[in-house]
Design an enzyme around this catalytic site. Sequence first.
Site, short mmCIF file in Angstrom:
data_model
loop_
_atom_site.label_atom_id
_atom_site.label_comp_id
_atom_site.label_asym_id
_atom_site.label_seq_id
_atom_site.Cartn_x
_atom_site.Cartn_y
_atom_site.Cartn_z
CD GLU A 106 -2.87 1.42 0.49
OE1 GLU A 106 -2.53 1.51 -0.70
OE2 GLU A 106 -4.04 1.56 0.87
CG ASP A 107 -0.90 4.74 -1.63
OD1 ASP A 107 -1.53 4.24 -0.66
OD2 ASP A 107 -1.45 5.42 -2.50
CG ASP A 110 -5.03 9.18 5.98
OD1 ASP A 110 -4.39 9.82 6.83
OD2 ASP A 110 -5.99 9.66 5.34
CG PHE A 159 -3.19 15.52 0.30
CD1 PHE A 159 -4.17 14.63 0.68
CD2 PHE A 159 -2.82 15.59 -1.04
CE1 PHE A 159 -4.79 13.80 -0.26
CE2 PHE A 159 -3.44 14.77 -1.98
CZ PHE A 159 -4.42 13.87 -1.60
NE ARG A 172 -2.71 7.78 -9.89
CZ ARG A 172 -3.34 7.48 -8.75
NH1 ARG A 172 -2.65 7.14 -7.69
NH2 ARG A 172 -4.65 7.52 -8.67
P1 5GP Z 1 -7.12 5.11 4.76
O1 5GP Z 1 -8.18 4.16 4.37
O2 5GP Z 1 -5.98 4.52 5.55
O3 5GP Z 1 -7.69 6.34 5.41
O4 5GP Z 1 -6.57 5.73 3.44
C1 5GP Z 1 -5.67 5.13 2.60
C2 5GP Z 1 -5.79 5.77 1.25
O5 5GP Z 1 -6.10 7.17 1.34
C3 5GP Z 1 -4.47 5.71 0.53
O6 5GP Z 1 -4.33 4.50 -0.16
C4 5GP Z 1 -4.58 6.89 -0.40
O7 5GP Z 1 -5.30 6.53 -1.55
C5 5GP Z 1 -5.42 7.90 0.37
N1 5GP Z 1 -4.57 8.89 1.05
C6 5GP Z 1 -4.45 9.07 2.37
N2 5GP Z 1 -3.57 10.06 2.65
C7 5GP Z 1 -3.13 10.50 1.45
C8 5GP Z 1 -2.19 11.53 1.06
O8 5GP Z 1 -1.56 12.23 1.85
N3 5GP Z 1 -2.00 11.68 -0.28
C9 5GP Z 1 -2.66 10.97 -1.21
N4 5GP Z 1 -2.37 11.21 -2.49
N5 5GP Z 1 -3.55 9.99 -0.88
C10 5GP Z 1 -3.77 9.77 0.44
#
Ligand code: 5GP
Length: 186
Positions: A106-107, A110, A159, A172
Amino acid sequence: MTELKVLIERDAIAKRVAEMGADITRDYAGQQVILVGVLKGSAIFLADLSRQLKLDATFDFIGVSSYGNRPSPTQELKSGWDSTGEVKLTKDVDQSMKDKNVIVVEDILDTGLTLTVLKKLLLAHQPRSLKIAALLDKPSRRKLPLQGDYVGFTIPDEFVVGYGLDYAERYRNLPDICVVPRESHG
Ligand code: 5GP
């Protein structure tokens, strides 16, 4: 044009990804692994991480989006992704994960919502093991108790874009991880 600030330079990313690859190689020595990339943000990380593994590895991909209440990019930048949103599967894995060593790639971690849902879904396959490799972690934003097994960098509540991460599908392809300043929007 939005002004971006570099947070993590490409050389630092490469060094850390190599370290993560070494850790995974050590932990799975002599075993096969399936890397499951979460589309689309993990694509570049998966490509680089996988080439650091001295293991018998295969790829699969899974796609998710949030139901309805993901805010507009500008709103997302201001206040983050609504963690109460439900996660919708847009692409399932292509193969059974039964008795396999699965590493979800996963990238960014959050709120933890996406990976909590994906973990549950993949555990239903009864894998031999299931671990999470996340390049970035924003622990201050966590709403659900979830931890990455392999984490590249812990970052503040900003962000970020680049190295696979987007802002409204752009950026990207940036080689560095950059912060989109909140004040430059909306
Ligand atoms: P979670 O479900 O953990 O809240 O969110 C994970 C997803 O939220 C990541 O895979 C990504 O797509 C998006 N996301 C959360 N923070 C960021 C950020 O700082 N930048 C970007 N581009 N996407 C984010």
